[in-house]
Design a protein around this motif. Sequence first.
Motif, PDB file in Angstrom:
ATOM      1  N   HIS A 150       0.853  -1.191   0.000  1.00 24.63           N
ATOM      2  CA  HIS A 150       0.000   0.000   0.000  1.00 24.63           C
ATOM      3  C   HIS A 150       0.885   1.237   0.000  1.00 24.63           C
ATOM      4  O   HIS A 150       2.025   1.193   0.481  1.00 24.63           O
ATOM      5  CB  HIS A 150      -0.894  -0.002   1.251  1.00 24.63           C
ATOM      6  CG  HIS A 150      -1.837   1.155   1.332  1.00 24.63           C
ATOM      7  ND1 HIS A 150      -3.037   1.187   0.678  1.00 24.63           N
ATOM      8  CD2 HIS A 150      -1.742   2.338   1.996  1.00 24.63           C
ATOM      9  CE1 HIS A 150      -3.648   2.330   0.926  1.00 24.63           C
ATOM     10  NE2 HIS A 150      -2.888   3.049   1.727  1.00 24.63           N
ATOM     11  N   ARG A 151       0.380   2.321  -0.549  1.00 27.71           N
ATOM     12  CA  ARG A 151       1.086   3.591  -0.444  1.00 27.71           C
ATOM     13  C   ARG A 151       0.082   4.735  -0.408  1.00 27.71           C
ATOM     14  O   ARG A 151      -1.033   4.621  -0.939  1.00 27.71           O
ATOM     15  CB  ARG A 151       2.073   3.784  -1.593  1.00 27.71           C
ATOM     16  CG  ARG A 151       1.458   3.847  -2.988  1.00 27.71           C
ATOM     17  CD  ARG A 151       2.563   3.998  -4.027  1.00 27.71           C
ATOM     18  NE  ARG A 151       2.027   3.994  -5.390  1.00 27.71           N
ATOM     19  CZ  ARG A 151       2.792   4.056  -6.479  1.00 27.71           C
ATOM     20  NH1 ARG A 151       4.114   4.132  -6.364  1.00 27.71           N
ATOM     21  NH2 ARG A 151       2.240   4.044  -7.680  1.00 27.71           N
ATOM     22  N   SER A 152       0.451   5.811   0.248  1.00 27.12           N
ATOM     23  CA  SER A 152      -0.407   6.989   0.349  1.00 27.12           C
ATOM     24  C   SER A 152       0.482   8.225   0.475  1.00 27.12           C
ATOM     25  O   SER A 152       1.670   8.127   0.795  1.00 27.12           O
ATOM     26  CB  SER A 152      -1.342   6.880   1.561  1.00 27.12           C
ATOM     27  OG  SER A 152      -0.599   6.785   2.758  1.00 27.12           O
ATOM     28  N   THR A 153      -0.110   9.379   0.218  1.00 29.88           N
ATOM     29  CA  THR A 153       0.675  10.607   0.235  1.00 29.88           C
ATOM     30  C   THR A 153       0.897  11.145   1.641  1.00 29.88           C
ATOM     31  O   THR A 153       1.717  12.051   1.825  1.00 29.88           O
ATOM     32  CB  THR A 153      -0.006  11.698  -0.615  1.00 29.88           C
ATOM     33  OG1 THR A 153      -1.385  11.810  -0.237  1.00 29.88           O
ATOM     34  CG2 THR A 153       0.088  11.362  -2.090  1.00 29.88           C
ATOM     35  N   ASP A 154       0.175  10.615   2.629  1.00 28.36           N
ATOM     36  CA  ASP A 154       0.389  11.091   3.998  1.00 28.36           C
ATOM     37  C   ASP A 154       1.451  10.233   4.690  1.00 28.36           C
ATOM     38  O   ASP A 154       1.218   9.069   4.997  1.00 28.36           O
ATOM     39  CB  ASP A 154      -0.913  11.109   4.802  1.00 28.36           C
ATOM     40  CG  ASP A 154      -1.609   9.754   4.869  1.00 28.36           C
ATOM     41  OD1 ASP A 154      -1.518   8.995   3.880  1.00 28.36           O
ATOM     42  OD2 ASP A 154      -2.234   9.460   5.898  1.00 28.36           O
TER      43      ASP A 154
ATOM     44  N   PRO B 289      -5.873  14.702   7.467  1.00 30.92           N
ATOM     45  CA  PRO B 289      -6.985  15.664   7.385  1.00 30.92           C
ATOM     46  C   PRO B 289      -6.655  16.903   6.551  1.00 30.92           C
ATOM     47  O   PRO B 289      -7.518  17.409   5.828  1.00 30.92           O
ATOM     48  CB  PRO B 289      -7.231  16.040   8.858  1.00 30.92           C
ATOM     49  CG  PRO B 289      -6.697  14.898   9.634  1.00 30.92           C
ATOM     50  CD  PRO B 289      -5.511  14.410   8.865  1.00 30.92           C
ATOM     51  N   VAL B 290      -5.428  17.384   6.647  1.00 32.92           N
ATOM     52  CA  VAL B 290      -5.034  18.546   5.852  1.00 32.92           C
ATOM     53  C   VAL B 290      -5.031  18.186   4.374  1.00 32.92           C
ATOM     54  O   VAL B 290      -5.549  18.941   3.529  1.00 32.92           O
ATOM     55  CB  VAL B 290      -3.644  19.055   6.293  1.00 32.92           C
ATOM     56  CG1 VAL B 290      -3.170  20.183   5.386  1.00 32.92           C
ATOM     57  CG2 VAL B 290      -3.679  19.527   7.733  1.00 32.92           C
TER      58      VAL B 290
ATOM     59  N   LEU C 227      -7.520  19.758   1.421  1.00 38.69           N
ATOM     60  CA  LEU C 227      -6.964  20.460   0.262  1.00 38.69           C
ATOM     61  C   LEU C 227      -7.095  19.666  -1.033  1.00 38.69           C
ATOM     62  O   LEU C 227      -6.654  20.128  -2.091  1.00 38.69           O
ATOM     63  CB  LEU C 227      -5.485  20.777   0.520  1.00 38.69           C
ATOM     64  CG  LEU C 227      -5.193  21.703   1.703  1.00 38.69           C
ATOM     65  CD1 LEU C 227      -3.693  21.877   1.890  1.00 38.69           C
ATOM     66  CD2 LEU C 227      -5.865  23.057   1.505  1.00 38.69           C
ATOM     67  N   GLY C 228      -7.688  18.483  -0.960  1.00 45.12           N
ATOM     68  CA  GLY C 228      -7.855  17.671  -2.153  1.00 45.12           C
ATOM     69  C   GLY C 228      -6.567  17.049  -2.652  1.00 45.12           C
ATOM     70  O   GLY C 228      -6.440  16.729  -3.845  1.00 45.12           O
ATOM     71  N   LEU C 229      -5.606  16.837  -1.754  1.00 42.50           N
ATOM     72  CA  LEU C 229      -4.297  16.328  -2.135  1.00 42.50           C
ATOM     73  C   LEU C 229      -4.112  14.841  -1.861  1.00 42.50           C
ATOM     74  O   LEU C 229      -3.187  14.215  -2.399  1.00 42.50           O
ATOM     75  CB  LEU C 229      -3.191  17.095  -1.385  1.00 42.50           C
ATOM     76  CG  LEU C 229      -3.131  18.602  -1.622  1.00 42.50           C
ATOM     77  CD1 LEU C 229      -2.068  19.228  -0.721  1.00 42.50           C
ATOM     78  CD2 LEU C 229      -2.834  18.910  -3.079  1.00 42.50           C
TER      79      LEU C 229
END
Length: 350
Positions: A275-279, A336-337, A341-343
């Motif tokens: 798995h990978r995510s931007t956070d 949450p940030v 911001l749709g990021l």
Amino acid sequence: MSNQAPLHAARADYYRRIDGLNLSPLWENLHTLVPTTPDSPCAPALWRFDEIRPYLMQGGELITAREAVRRVLVLENPALRGSSRVTKALYAGLQLILPGEVAPSHRHTQSALRFVVEGRGAYTAVDGERHTMEPGDFIITPSWTFHDHGNPGSEPVIWLDGLDIPIVDLCDARFAENHPLEVQPVTKAEGQSLARFGNNMAPVGYAPATPTSPIFAYPYRQSRAALHALARADAPDPAHGHKLQYINPVTGGSAMPTIGTFLQWLPADFNGARHRSTDATVFSVVEGRGEVVLDTPAGREVIEFGPRDHFVIPSWTPHALRAATDTVLFSFSDRPVQRLLGLLREETLA
């Protein structure tokens, strides 16, 4: 090549002249500013509690909680040394308070979380209400609320601090203030916030002043029971096992506006999907043993973890969680940030 020499010289002269006007050419840095995929400077890292604890205790011999204000060893990402960051967006540290000590009351615009790692009997007080700490408890210090810590018990207490310091720094919105008293007055009964808001109910006429949860302490005994209820009802997620998010019961959103907090249970022999995510995410091991397998630019990396260890997974780094025994993980990130911001982007890989 010789035909290009006059052009190169002209460009160099042009860059020199515009530099005097505090200008720079975007085309020289465009691919760095807008890469095709996240290129985080953060590195995966592990902090073994058994290695850190002796230094925490030695710190307790060298400086008092009153002198230090907050006696903390900062978990600095090895690729971001000197910045007091565990990820680009977040701060983390381990705080110690010894029997008989008080960490003086103050407040700041940065939001903070506490996750109790070891010991019982100490308290955190937030805006007049105390919570007596036990291992696994998740506690919130909302932005600009007075808070202090004390230990009237008989054993050292250590907890994980997580703050949004880098996010607040980015906005140049740093403020802090000391309380006129070292220990703020207790004006509410312990457990009042949980009793008022922890049963899917709220007082009539209640209007939240901030997006932070009105519950400031989430006891581990209740959170762990919720995990087991989830496990009895549902099959584990291929990547996350059984995972719950701490929420604001009034809004249904994240318990903290800038930091997402989670608790998950990996059954014994769980072999998670990649798995990978931007956070980028910070983990605290509550129970159990296992490993996380990461695909990094330098190649495959395996981090083995045990109880009370801490580790960080950088943004967009493919990884798989594996559990040798039943394992409980607490984690936090800037989700949450990113969501606001749709990021936020994430995916489970084959």
